[in-house]
Motif scaffolding. Structure first.
Motif, PDB file in Angstrom:
ATOM      1  N   LEU A 157     -12.422   3.845  -1.950  1.00  0.00           N
ATOM      2  CA  LEU A 157     -11.476   4.289  -3.200  1.00  0.00           C
ATOM      3  C   LEU A 157     -10.722   5.347  -2.516  1.00  0.00           C
ATOM      4  N   LYS A 158     -11.367   6.314  -1.666  1.00  0.00           N
ATOM      5  CA  LYS A 158     -10.551   7.411  -1.022  1.00  0.00           C
ATOM      6  C   LYS A 158      -9.520   6.963  -0.514  1.00  0.00           C
ATOM      7  N   PHE A 159      -9.457   6.138   0.171  1.00  0.00           N
ATOM      8  CA  PHE A 159      -8.401   5.479   1.011  1.00  0.00           C
ATOM      9  C   PHE A 159      -7.495   4.932   0.270  1.00  0.00           C
ATOM     10  N   PHE A 160      -7.447   4.414  -0.840  1.00  0.00           N
ATOM     11  CA  PHE A 160      -6.206   4.055  -1.751  1.00  0.00           C
ATOM     12  C   PHE A 160      -5.720   5.238  -2.786  1.00  0.00           C
ATOM     13  N   ILE A 161      -6.723   6.083  -2.877  1.00  0.00           N
ATOM     14  CA  ILE A 161      -6.239   7.096  -3.765  1.00  0.00           C
ATOM     15  C   ILE A 161      -5.430   7.957  -2.791  1.00  0.00           C
ATOM     16  N   ASN A 162      -5.684   8.184  -1.585  1.00  0.00           N
ATOM     17  CA  ASN A 162      -5.004   8.960  -0.634  1.00  0.00           C
ATOM     18  C   ASN A 162      -3.689   8.415  -0.372  1.00  0.00           C
ATOM     19  N   ILE A 163      -3.417   7.317  -0.313  1.00  0.00           N
ATOM     20  CA  ILE A 163      -2.102   6.398  -0.384  1.00  0.00           C
ATOM     21  C   ILE A 163      -1.213   7.044  -1.541  1.00  0.00           C
ATOM     22  N   ILE A 164      -1.946   7.000  -2.594  1.00  0.00           N
ATOM     23  CA  ILE A 164      -1.306   7.368  -3.943  1.00  0.00           C
ATOM     24  C   ILE A 164      -0.882   8.924  -3.897  1.00  0.00           C
ATOM     25  N   ASN A 165      -1.726   9.703  -3.553  1.00  0.00           N
ATOM     26  CA  ASN A 165      -1.762  11.266  -3.393  1.00  0.00           C
ATOM     27  C   ASN A 165      -0.625  11.698  -2.489  1.00  0.00           C
ATOM     28  N   GLU A 166      -0.526  10.884  -1.300  1.00  0.00           N
ATOM     29  CA  GLU A 166       0.575  11.203  -0.327  1.00  0.00           C
ATOM     30  C   GLU A 166       1.794  10.738  -0.425  1.00  0.00           C
ATOM     31  N   SER A 167       2.125   9.661  -1.331  1.00  0.00           N
ATOM     32  CA  SER A 167       3.195   9.115  -1.818  1.00  0.00           C
ATOM     33  C   SER A 167       4.154   9.736  -2.557  1.00  0.00           C
ATOM     34  N   GLY A 168       5.512   9.711  -2.267  1.00  0.00           N
ATOM     35  CA  GLY A 168       6.651  10.476  -3.308  1.00  0.00           C
ATOM     36  C   GLY A 168       7.122   9.504  -4.277  1.00  0.00           C
ATOM     37  N   ASN A 169       6.911   8.188  -3.796  1.00  0.00           N
ATOM     38  CA  ASN A 169       7.654   7.207  -4.725  1.00  0.00           C
ATOM     39  C   ASN A 169       6.926   5.609  -4.474  1.00  0.00           C
ATOM     40  N   SER A 170       7.464   4.781  -5.241  1.00  0.00           N
ATOM     41  CA  SER A 170       6.696   3.546  -5.050  1.00  0.00           C
ATOM     42  C   SER A 170       6.912   2.808  -3.626  1.00  0.00           C
ATOM     43  N   ALA A 171       8.154   3.005  -3.146  1.00  0.00           N
ATOM     44  CA  ALA A 171       8.498   2.512  -1.950  1.00  0.00           C
ATOM     45  C   ALA A 171       7.473   2.986  -0.868  1.00  0.00           C
ATOM     46  N   ASP A 172       7.432   4.442  -0.963  1.00  0.00           N
ATOM     47  CA  ASP A 172       6.431   5.110   0.013  1.00  0.00           C
ATOM     48  C   ASP A 172       5.346   4.638   0.053  1.00  0.00           C
ATOM     49  N   ALA A 173       4.755   4.413  -1.116  1.00  0.00           N
ATOM     50  CA  ALA A 173       3.305   4.082  -1.451  1.00  0.00           C
ATOM     51  C   ALA A 173       2.960   2.730  -0.741  1.00  0.00           C
ATOM     52  N   LEU A 174       4.266   1.714  -0.954  1.00  0.00           N
ATOM     53  CA  LEU A 174       3.844   0.365  -0.621  1.00  0.00           C
ATOM     54  C   LEU A 174       4.009   0.209   1.074  1.00  0.00           C
TER      55      LEU A 174
END
Length: 313
Positions: A232-249
């Motif tokens: 969960l922390k792995f995926f939430i960290n991606i969300i926390n560190e991403s500025g937009n959808s493209a960055d998250a992907l």
């Protein structure tokens, strides 16, 4: 100069003396782990000024009043060559390039391989030899002596991806005296692997009864719950560190392509306030599991339904 990442991360006395460093390969979570290892070693050696750059054009010359050395961390290879490397290191600053392998980086990798003062670290799935080195290092540090049959079972069956392997090793360590019980190890490693636990997160929009069934099929022990929280922390960290959808992907593991749409849906539903609530929720669940490991099932279930409530509200 080229080296294998496990040679570095299993060396407690390692000092990041070579610069620049290029961390690459196809295992994104391994690349991130090695990057974090280097950053920690720089911190231990007195560095505190880190400059993270998505692309070379983001670079601005450091204006430190105290002549403090800077560690530049570049995530976009783009058209980076020797001139750009010189620009980022000309004042005695250090440079880490951290980027997944792509067809455009062949020339850059050759530069790093050919120059002895440069360091190329390539992160791919672990082979038998590299996995053995990591296992030996982990159990030596923990002062754990394994039966031969246990060791060979782990060597054959632990994940070939470093991030998941390290989670599994921590889970095994938490098994305590049961570490000598091969049937117990088979249960926690086979019945509740990281991939199974990801189902809980990616089914967060399902009805509670279905989510409960998925949860019950994955969580059998407190080590299982630790692994679940780590995922969960792995995926939430991606969300926390991403500025937009493209960055998250771009940070989302490609092998999970089938879950890309649901991940984007979760990403778009989480605002700043929800991020704060989720981080508090994960911290609390991890703390409670350490204090009350026997209540792992109810702690994890409460975590799951509270997480669903935050995401879907």
């Amino acid at each position: 100069m080229k080296t294998n990442p496990e040679i570095i991360i299993t060396n407690d006395g390692f000092k990041p003396e070579k610069s620049p460093v290029f961390i690459s390969g196809n295992d994104e979570t391994y690349i991130k782990k090695v990057e974090e290892f280097f950053i920690q070693k720089y911190i231990e050696n007195g560095f505190s000024n880190f400059n993270k750059l998505e692309k070379i054009s983001d670079y601005k010359e450091s204006g430190s009043l105290f002549d403090e050395k800077l560690v530049n961390i570049l995530y976009g290879v783009g058209s980076v060559g020797e001139n750009e490397i010189s620009l980022l290191t000309e004042n005695g600053d250090f440079l880490i390039i951290s980027a997944k392998t792509n067809p455009k980086d062949k020339k850059l990798k050759k530069i790093f391989k050919d120059k002895n003062e440069y360091l190329l670290v390539e992160c791919y799935k672990l082979n038998r030899q590299s996995k053995s080195k990591i296992l030996n290092n982990f159990f030596d540090k923990k002062e754990i002596k394994l039966k031969k049959e246990i060791y060979w079972y782990l060597l054959e069956n632990l994940d070939d991806r470093y991030a998941f392997l390290s989670q599994e090793l921590e889970k095994i360590f938490l098994a305590g005296s049961k570490i000598s019980d091969i049937n117990f190890l088979k249960k926690i490693l086979v019945s509740s692997g990281s991939e199974d636990m990801q189902k809980i997160f990616f089914n967060i929009y399902e009805k509670n009864d279905k989510l409960l069934k998925i949860y019950n099929s994955c969580i059998f022990s407190s080590p299982n719950l630790y692994t679940y929280i780590a995922r969960l922390k792995f995926f939430i960290n991606i969300i926390n560190e991403s500025g937009n959808s493209a960055d998250a992907l771009s940070k989302f593991p490609r092998y999970l392509f089938a879950e890309k749409d649901i991940f984007l849906k979760i990403y778009k539903s989480i605002n700043l306030n929800k991020k704060i609530l989720i981080n508090k929720l994960l911290f609390k669940a991890e703390k409670l599991t350490r204090i009350y490991p026997e209540h792992y099932h109810s702690i994890g279930l409460r975590l799951t339904f509270n997480l669903k409530k935050i995401i879907t509200s």
